[in-house]
Design a protein around this motif. Structure first.
Motif, PDB file in Angstrom:
ATOM      1  N   VAL A  89       0.837  -1.193   0.118  1.00  0.00           N
ATOM      2  CA  VAL A  89      -0.155  -0.044  -0.130  1.00  0.00           C
ATOM      3  C   VAL A  89       0.969   1.350   0.064  1.00  0.00           C
ATOM      4  CG1 VAL A  89      -0.257  -0.069   2.497  1.00  0.00           C
ATOM      5  CG2 VAL A  89      -1.931   1.224   0.964  1.00  0.00           C
ATOM      6  N   THR A  90       0.563   2.283  -0.868  1.00  0.00           N
ATOM      7  CA  THR A  90       1.213   3.478  -0.812  1.00  0.00           C
ATOM      8  C   THR A  90       0.694   4.741  -0.070  1.00  0.00           C
ATOM      9  OG1 THR A  90       0.359   3.968  -2.954  1.00  0.00           O
ATOM     10  CG2 THR A  90       2.412   2.923  -2.872  1.00  0.00           C
ATOM     11  N   THR A  91       1.368   5.494   0.536  1.00  0.00           N
ATOM     12  CA  THR A  91       0.840   6.640   1.335  1.00  0.00           C
ATOM     13  C   THR A  91       1.794   7.801   1.075  1.00  0.00           C
ATOM     14  OG1 THR A  91       0.024   7.311   3.467  1.00  0.00           O
ATOM     15  CG2 THR A  91       2.225   6.190   3.317  1.00  0.00           C
ATOM     16  N   ASN A  92       1.267   9.088   1.394  1.00  0.00           N
ATOM     17  CA  ASN A  92       1.942  10.211   1.553  1.00  0.00           C
ATOM     18  C   ASN A  92       1.664  11.308   2.729  1.00  0.00           C
ATOM     19  OD1 ASN A  92      -0.622  11.110   0.654  1.00  0.00           O
ATOM     20  ND2 ASN A  92      -0.106  12.062  -1.368  1.00  0.00           N
ATOM     21  N   PHE A  93       0.801  10.431   3.535  1.00  0.00           N
ATOM     22  CA  PHE A  93       0.190  10.654   4.832  1.00  0.00           C
ATOM     23  C   PHE A  93      -0.588  12.090   4.676  1.00  0.00           C
ATOM     24  CE2 PHE A  93       3.486   7.916   6.162  1.00  0.00           C
ATOM     25  CZ  PHE A  93       2.721   7.052   7.055  1.00  0.00           C
ATOM     26  N   ARG A  94      -1.156  12.189   3.532  1.00  0.00           N
ATOM     27  CA  ARG A  94      -2.038  13.438   3.282  1.00  0.00           C
ATOM     28  C   ARG A  94      -3.527  13.102   4.159  1.00  0.00           C
ATOM     29  NH1 ARG A  94      -3.434  15.204  -1.446  1.00  0.00           N
ATOM     30  NH2 ARG A  94      -5.533  15.911  -0.693  1.00  0.00           N
ATOM     31  N   PRO A  95      -4.287  14.241   4.260  1.00  0.00           N
ATOM     32  CA  PRO A  95      -5.552  13.892   4.819  1.00  0.00           C
ATOM     33  C   PRO A  95      -6.339  12.570   4.549  1.00  0.00           C
ATOM     34  CG  PRO A  95      -5.465  16.167   4.352  1.00  0.00           C
ATOM     35  CD  PRO A  95      -4.082  15.691   3.598  1.00  0.00           C
ATOM     36  N   TYR A  96      -6.852  11.837   5.664  1.00  0.00           N
ATOM     37  CA  TYR A  96      -7.489  10.689   5.451  1.00  0.00           C
ATOM     38  C   TYR A  96      -6.846   9.443   5.276  1.00  0.00           C
ATOM     39  CZ  TYR A  96     -11.672  13.971   5.261  1.00  0.00           C
ATOM     40  OH  TYR A  96     -12.545  14.829   5.666  1.00  0.00           O
ATOM     41  N   GLU A  97      -5.303   9.443   5.176  1.00  0.00           N
ATOM     42  CA  GLU A  97      -4.585   8.442   4.654  1.00  0.00           C
ATOM     43  C   GLU A  97      -4.717   7.239   5.777  1.00  0.00           C
ATOM     44  OE1 GLU A  97      -2.028   8.020   1.726  1.00  0.00           O
ATOM     45  OE2 GLU A  97      -4.090   8.997   1.342  1.00  0.00           O
ATOM     46  N   ALA A  98      -5.115   7.592   6.870  1.00  0.00           N
ATOM     47  CA  ALA A  98      -5.265   6.677   7.981  1.00  0.00           C
ATOM     48  C   ALA A  98      -6.191   5.655   7.626  1.00  0.00           C
ATOM     49  CB  ALA A  98      -5.619   7.156   9.489  1.00  0.00           C
ATOM     50  N   VAL A  99      -7.078   6.221   6.505  1.00  0.00           N
ATOM     51  CA  VAL A  99      -8.305   5.151   6.453  1.00  0.00           C
ATOM     52  C   VAL A  99      -7.757   3.858   5.660  1.00  0.00           C
ATOM     53  CG1 VAL A  99     -10.273   4.867   4.859  1.00  0.00           C
ATOM     54  CG2 VAL A  99     -10.142   6.883   6.370  1.00  0.00           C
ATOM     55  N   ILE A 100      -7.003   4.277   4.620  1.00  0.00           N
ATOM     56  CA  ILE A 100      -6.554   3.300   3.578  1.00  0.00           C
ATOM     57  C   ILE A 100      -5.600   2.229   4.490  1.00  0.00           C
ATOM     58  CG2 ILE A 100      -4.666   4.419   2.302  1.00  0.00           C
ATOM     59  CD1 ILE A 100      -7.151   1.905   0.956  1.00  0.00           C
ATOM     60  N   LEU A 101      -4.730   2.870   5.078  1.00  0.00           N
ATOM     61  CA  LEU A 101      -3.617   2.089   5.954  1.00  0.00           C
ATOM     62  C   LEU A 101      -4.256   1.181   6.792  1.00  0.00           C
ATOM     63  CD1 LEU A 101      -1.264   5.035   6.417  1.00  0.00           C
ATOM     64  CD2 LEU A 101      -0.954   3.158   4.897  1.00  0.00           C
ATOM     65  N   HIS A 102      -5.348   1.721   7.490  1.00  0.00           N
ATOM     66  CA  HIS A 102      -6.110   0.818   8.555  1.00  0.00           C
ATOM     67  C   HIS A 102      -6.826  -0.348   7.775  1.00  0.00           C
ATOM     68  CE1 HIS A 102      -9.419  -0.382  11.196  1.00  0.00           C
ATOM     69  NE2 HIS A 102      -8.527  -0.096  11.963  1.00  0.00           N
ATOM     70  N   LEU A 103      -7.448   0.033   6.754  1.00  0.00           N
ATOM     71  CA  LEU A 103      -8.144  -0.971   5.983  1.00  0.00           C
ATOM     72  C   LEU A 103      -7.088  -1.900   5.484  1.00  0.00           C
ATOM     73  CD1 LEU A 103     -10.321   1.063   3.893  1.00  0.00           C
ATOM     74  CD2 LEU A 103     -11.084  -0.820   5.171  1.00  0.00           C
ATOM     75  N   ALA A 104      -5.817  -1.586   4.902  1.00  0.00           N
ATOM     76  CA  ALA A 104      -5.110  -2.581   4.355  1.00  0.00           C
ATOM     77  C   ALA A 104      -4.059  -3.430   5.590  1.00  0.00           C
ATOM     78  CB  ALA A 104      -3.853  -1.727   3.661  1.00  0.00           C
ATOM     79  N   THR A 105      -3.971  -2.699   6.775  1.00  0.00           N
ATOM     80  CA  THR A 105      -3.263  -3.442   7.878  1.00  0.00           C
ATOM     81  C   THR A 105      -4.232  -4.456   8.488  1.00  0.00           C
ATOM     82  OG1 THR A 105      -3.539  -1.558   9.101  1.00  0.00           O
ATOM     83  CG2 THR A 105      -1.594  -1.850   8.247  1.00  0.00           C
ATOM     84  N   GLN A 106      -5.493  -3.770   8.288  1.00  0.00           N
ATOM     85  CA  GLN A 106      -6.387  -4.999   8.808  1.00  0.00           C
ATOM     86  C   GLN A 106      -6.554  -6.350   8.094  1.00  0.00           C
ATOM     87  OE1 GLN A 106      -8.818  -4.707  11.829  1.00  0.00           O
ATOM     88  NE2 GLN A 106      -6.918  -3.251  11.922  1.00  0.00           N
ATOM     89  N   ALA A 107      -6.152  -6.195   6.764  1.00  0.00           N
ATOM     90  CA  ALA A 107      -6.258  -7.680   5.969  1.00  0.00           C
ATOM     91  C   ALA A 107      -4.943  -8.220   6.323  1.00  0.00           C
ATOM     92  CB  ALA A 107      -6.543  -7.066   4.526  1.00  0.00           C
TER      93      ALA A 107
END
Length: 216
Positions: free
Chosen positions: A35-53
């Motif tokens: 999963v990729t991120t730049n830690f912009r607003p709301y990035e915790a959402v995709i990071l939480h979804l991905a790490t739950q899986a």
């Protein structure tokens, strides 16, 4: 992968929610999903979804070194809370070096040439290097249609990225800010609202990270 194959995959995942799409993608990744991120607003959402899986999923972060202090604090808070397996990729030139040679200040949105130069040297090169080194078979993104009109008509839940030879999966493609806010609240996740990306300048401007590569 052919357009017909991508059509078939999108039909297969039709009706999946974000969690189901991520689980489907990881299951077919042969252990090479990121999963990729730049830690912009709301990035915790995709990071939480991905790490739950997949709790140890690699998180590719191309850190150009000129984020606001609030962004770095948000990144650290999210990393700690979600126990992120961050794989940082840094530019081959420091931010201070680039700034000294290019006007001394972070590019502003109307400085198109400086924005594009900064983007290529400080963001795209380390990102492309990270993708080559991690060589994912599945790339999970936080792309959303409402972020950019250029993306609205072309994005699909599942796409093929020919530049990196990877399946690109967009689980929150149709989410809007109210969906994101509700998810953050439900899971007590942090957020960051002061974000500014010198590699884009204008929020509607594409930095090129999600554009097809012309060279490897």
């Amino acid at each position: 992968m052919s357009p017909e194959q991508i059509d078939a995959l999108n039909q297969e995942v039709s009706g999946f929610n974000a969690t189901q799409l991520i689980e489907w993608a990881i299951a077919r990744s042969e252990g090479r999903a990121i999963v990729t991120t730049n830690f912009r607003p709301y990035e915790a959402v995709i990071l939480h979804l991905a790490t739950q899986a997949k709790p140890d999923i690699p998180v590719l972060w191309a850190d150009h070194g000129t984020n606001l202090p609030e962004t770095y604090r948000f990144a650290e808070q999210t990393r700690t809370q979600l126990n992120l397996n961050i794989k940082p990729f840094l530019p081959q030139q420091t931010a201070a070096h680039w700034l000294a040679l290019n006007g001394g200040s972070i590019p502003m949105p109307d400085e198109v040439e400086r924005v594009e130069s900064f983007s290529q040297v400080m963001k795209l090169e380390p990102f492309q290097r990270g993708m080559r080194e991690l060589a994912p078979t599945v790339w999970i993104t936080a792309l959303r249609r409402e972020q950019n009109p250029q993306r609205a008509a072309t994005l699909r839940p599942v796409q093929w990225d020919s530049g990196f030879n990877t399946l690109k999966v967009n689980p929150i493609l149709d989410w809007v800010p109210s969906d994101l806010e509700a998810y953050l609240t439900e899971h007590q996740l942090p957020n960051e609202r002061t974000y500014y990306d010198p590699a884009k300048g204008d929020e509607k401007h594409e930095c090129g990270l999600h554009a097809p590569l012309t060279t490897k």
